[in-house]
Design a protein around this motif. Sequence first.
Motif, PDB file in Angstrom:
ATOM      1  N   ALA A 194     -42.290  13.990  38.024  1.00 10.96           N
ATOM      2  CA  ALA A 194     -42.965  14.581  36.870  1.00 10.96           C
ATOM      3  C   ALA A 194     -42.879  13.699  35.634  1.00 10.96           C
ATOM      4  O   ALA A 194     -43.597  13.914  34.659  1.00 10.96           O
ATOM      5  N   GLY A 195     -42.004  12.687  35.652  1.00 11.50           N
ATOM      6  CA  GLY A 195     -41.856  11.778  34.527  1.00 11.50           C
ATOM      7  C   GLY A 195     -42.837  10.628  34.598  1.00 11.50           C
ATOM      8  O   GLY A 195     -43.625  10.504  35.537  1.00 11.50           O
ATOM      9  N   PRO A 196     -42.811   9.737  33.621  1.00  7.74           N
ATOM     10  CA  PRO A 196     -43.768   8.626  33.578  1.00  7.74           C
ATOM     11  C   PRO A 196     -43.458   7.535  34.603  1.00  7.74           C
ATOM     12  O   PRO A 196     -42.300   7.315  34.954  1.00  7.74           O
ATOM     13  N   PHE A 197     -44.500   6.891  35.081  1.00  6.25           N
ATOM     14  CA  PHE A 197     -44.371   5.661  35.861  1.00  6.25           C
ATOM     15  C   PHE A 197     -44.873   4.541  34.965  1.00  6.25           C
ATOM     16  O   PHE A 197     -46.053   4.489  34.617  1.00  6.25           O
ATOM     17  N   VAL A 198     -43.973   3.653  34.562  1.00  9.11           N
ATOM     18  CA  VAL A 198     -44.297   2.585  33.613  1.00  9.11           C
ATOM     19  C   VAL A 198     -44.136   1.247  34.320  1.00  9.11           C
ATOM     20  O   VAL A 198     -43.078   0.968  34.892  1.00  9.11           O
ATOM     21  N   ALA A 199     -45.190   0.414  34.298  1.00  2.19           N
ATOM     22  CA  ALA A 199     -45.162  -0.864  35.007  1.00  2.19           C
ATOM     23  C   ALA A 199     -45.371  -2.015  34.034  1.00  2.19           C
ATOM     24  O   ALA A 199     -46.131  -1.900  33.069  1.00  2.19           O
ATOM     25  N   VAL A 200     -44.682  -3.121  34.281  1.00  6.58           N
ATOM     26  CA  VAL A 200     -44.872  -4.332  33.488  1.00  6.58           C
ATOM     27  C   VAL A 200     -44.780  -5.532  34.409  1.00  6.58           C
ATOM     28  O   VAL A 200     -43.942  -5.579  35.316  1.00  6.58           O
ATOM     29  N   ASN A 201     -45.679  -6.502  34.203  1.00  2.00           N
ATOM     30  CA  ASN A 201     -45.665  -7.742  34.965  1.00  2.00           C
ATOM     31  C   ASN A 201     -44.875  -8.773  34.175  1.00  2.00           C
ATOM     32  O   ASN A 201     -45.320  -9.249  33.123  1.00  2.00           O
ATOM     33  N   CYS A 202     -43.699  -9.126  34.664  1.00  3.80           N
ATOM     34  CA  CYS A 202     -42.806 -10.036  33.930  1.00  3.80           C
ATOM     35  C   CYS A 202     -43.351 -11.453  33.848  1.00  3.80           C
ATOM     36  O   CYS A 202     -42.868 -12.251  33.035  1.00  3.80           O
ATOM     37  N   ALA A 203     -44.333 -11.784  34.682  1.00  3.14           N
ATOM     38  CA  ALA A 203     -44.901 -13.134  34.653  1.00  3.14           C
ATOM     39  C   ALA A 203     -46.078 -13.241  33.701  1.00  3.14           C
ATOM     40  O   ALA A 203     -46.542 -14.337  33.413  1.00  3.14           O
ATOM     41  N   ALA A 204     -46.564 -12.105  33.201  1.00  2.23           N
ATOM     42  CA  ALA A 204     -47.802 -12.107  32.419  1.00  2.23           C
ATOM     43  C   ALA A 204     -47.581 -12.296  30.929  1.00  2.23           C
ATOM     44  O   ALA A 204     -48.543 -12.507  30.193  1.00  2.23           O
ATOM     45  N   LEU A 205     -46.319 -12.216  30.463  1.00  5.77           N
ATOM     46  CA  LEU A 205     -46.048 -12.266  29.025  1.00  5.77           C
ATOM     47  C   LEU A 205     -45.071 -13.385  28.699  1.00  5.77           C
ATOM     48  O   LEU A 205     -44.146 -13.641  29.472  1.00  5.77           O
ATOM     49  N   PRO A 206     -45.230 -14.044  27.554  1.00  2.00           N
ATOM     50  CA  PRO A 206     -44.231 -15.029  27.119  1.00  2.00           C
ATOM     51  C   PRO A 206     -42.906 -14.339  26.814  1.00  2.00           C
ATOM     52  O   PRO A 206     -42.859 -13.122  26.586  1.00  2.00           O
ATOM     53  N   GLU A 207     -41.823 -15.126  26.801  1.00  3.18           N
ATOM     54  CA  GLU A 207     -40.485 -14.544  26.707  1.00  3.18           C
ATOM     55  C   GLU A 207     -40.304 -13.631  25.500  1.00  3.18           C
ATOM     56  O   GLU A 207     -39.795 -12.512  25.631  1.00  3.18           O
ATOM     57  N   ALA A 208     -40.719 -14.075  24.316  1.00  4.47           N
ATOM     58  CA  ALA A 208     -40.510 -13.269  23.103  1.00  4.47           C
ATOM     59  C   ALA A 208     -41.260 -11.955  23.177  1.00  4.47           C
ATOM     60  O   ALA A 208     -40.729 -10.895  22.811  1.00  4.47           O
ATOM     61  N   LEU A 209     -42.482 -12.001  23.671  1.00  4.85           N
ATOM     62  CA  LEU A 209     -43.280 -10.782  23.765  1.00  4.85           C
ATOM     63  C   LEU A 209     -42.751  -9.862  24.860  1.00  4.85           C
ATOM     64  O   LEU A 209     -42.752  -8.631  24.708  1.00  4.85           O
ATOM     65  N   LEU A 210     -42.268 -10.439  25.957  1.00  2.60           N
ATOM     66  CA  LEU A 210     -41.708  -9.626  27.035  1.00  2.60           C
ATOM     67  C   LEU A 210     -40.459  -8.887  26.566  1.00  2.60           C
ATOM     68  O   LEU A 210     -40.262  -7.709  26.887  1.00  2.60           O
ATOM     69  N   GLU A 211     -39.613  -9.558  25.779  1.00  8.42           N
ATOM     70  CA  GLU A 211     -38.412  -8.903  25.258  1.00  8.42           C
ATOM     71  C   GLU A 211     -38.786  -7.713  24.382  1.00  8.42           C
ATOM     72  O   GLU A 211     -38.211  -6.622  24.509  1.00  8.42           O
ATOM     73  N   SER A 212     -39.760  -7.903  23.507  1.00  7.64           N
ATOM     74  CA  SER A 212     -40.205  -6.813  22.645  1.00  7.64           C
ATOM     75  C   SER A 212     -40.831  -5.696  23.470  1.00  7.64           C
ATOM     76  O   SER A 212     -40.617  -4.511  23.196  1.00  7.64           O
ATOM     77  N   GLU A 213     -41.597  -6.057  24.496  1.00  6.46           N
ATOM     78  CA  GLU A 213     -42.254  -5.066  25.342  1.00  6.46           C
ATOM     79  C   GLU A 213     -41.227  -4.212  26.081  1.00  6.46           C
ATOM     80  O   GLU A 213     -41.361  -2.990  26.184  1.00  6.46           O
ATOM     81  N   LEU A 214     -40.179  -4.844  26.586  1.00  9.55           N
ATOM     82  CA  LEU A 214     -39.173  -4.118  27.363  1.00  9.55           C
ATOM     83  C   LEU A 214     -38.224  -3.313  26.480  1.00  9.55           C
ATOM     84  O   LEU A 214     -37.974  -2.129  26.737  1.00  9.55           O
ATOM     85  N   PHE A 215     -37.691  -3.960  25.460  1.00 16.64           N
ATOM     86  CA  PHE A 215     -36.611  -3.355  24.683  1.00 16.64           C
ATOM     87  C   PHE A 215     -37.064  -2.728  23.370  1.00 16.64           C
ATOM     88  O   PHE A 215     -36.295  -2.019  22.725  1.00 16.64           O
ATOM     89  N   GLY A 216     -38.321  -2.988  22.961  1.00 20.04           N
ATOM     90  CA  GLY A 216     -38.814  -2.463  21.700  1.00 20.04           C
ATOM     91  C   GLY A 216     -38.455  -3.362  20.535  1.00 20.04           C
ATOM     92  O   GLY A 216     -37.777  -4.379  20.684  1.00 20.04           O
TER      93      GLY A 216
END
Length: 459
Positions: free
Chosen positions: A188-210
């Motif tokens: 019943a909760g969210p399914f959240v997906a992210v492609n770790c290869a699609a984002l540069p490191e700085a943006l991926l960190e912000s995407e994952l951790f806020g």
Amino acid sequence: MLCVEDDPAMGALLVKELGRRGFGVRHVRSANDALAAVEVEDYDAVVSDVRLGGMTGLELCERLVARRPELPVILITAFGDLDTAIAAIRAGAHDFLPKPFELEELAIRVTRAAELRALRAEVRRLREGIVTPAGIEEMIGEHATMQRVVAMIQRVASSEAPVLIAGETGTGKELVARALHARSPRAAGPFVAVNCAALPEALLESELFGHTKGAFTDARAPRAGLFVEASGGTLFLDEIAEMPLALQAKLLRALQEHTVRPVGSDREVAFDARIVSATHRDLESRVADGEFRDDLYYRLNVLQVRLPALRERGSDVLLIANHALKRIAQRSGKPVRGIAPEAARKLLAYDWPGNVRELMNAMERAVALAEYDDVTVADLPEKIQAFTRSHVLVAADDPNELLPLDEIERRYILRVIEAVGGNRTRAAEILKVDRKTLYTKLKSYGWRPSDPPLGAPPT
């Protein structure tokens, strides 16, 4: 929110007054800048003037709706006639506000637009929750290797332990992740997906951790991050092997502590999400090569679901091909009924380096080109038509043609590597040697993981 206004004074006023009313506002002066901004940052709404230098606000609205249909756009203009209003509606605008207007009225409309977006996101999540339980049923296949995958999914779905999904590109790893989520207590909760290869490191960190407001350039508003957004559900980390080493350490800490630290913040934020990750790489080899942290590997690989390559699934190739053909033919309105015998033999002989995804694309092409009731060899991609499988010569009638033992070993090892798509761990299991020994032999042969499979047609 994003404000698009080519008048600097008006843009500064909107930033100031909407900011006073609690909105995080970023101001850009052109439609092109707005399109670039929405590609790298999430916004609750866009407010744009209709009259802009270059691309108009109406054209911008059309492009935004095409790219981000969930993003509401509010158009403002001093030319509030009926024709402009109709054009705004046709462009897909959420709302239309003629000048002059009260800032309080604009704030109310922006609030409503943001609430609408949140509601749409919730409806989409609920719809996905209804659709995803069919995940296992969508895994077409009668081969024993696929039956083992289905059984494994059913066994581990109810666990809270992290799951690593391993398999070549195109084998359906996200489909497995969704099936695990749909059959878990967190369905019943969210399914959240992210492609770790699609984002540069700085943006991926912000995407994952806020991040916090002002943590970096263009961080106009705080963001919770995907770990927190996935609380109560499942976070799917696709292509986990591509995550930079520096970020791997932060991920490991998050998994150990069940907290994340947003970029720019000095406090930890708790999350409650099950972690499912996936990779097409040989992670054990990457650990041995120092490209992936061993402690993170063991943290992620508590439970593993290994997806077989399509070439390992025998006649499942034709089962999937026929299923895809019927669905594509029905959608396109073409009376294509089946696959001719010679075309079927070509499909079975091919190695399918792109796996199920490549097969689906091949059938899409075949239906588009088909001139008869059945798909023929001529309708298949040229590389499938031209493919010839490699063989290992181990004997001959002429003693002068017999090979030395080390050459037979070399050819056989490379043939096994070809059969498993370059996965050294799997090859070592088949050859009954340790991975280090296999790696040493492969280096002596000049083989690299990036080399194409043996017998593949030239590109």
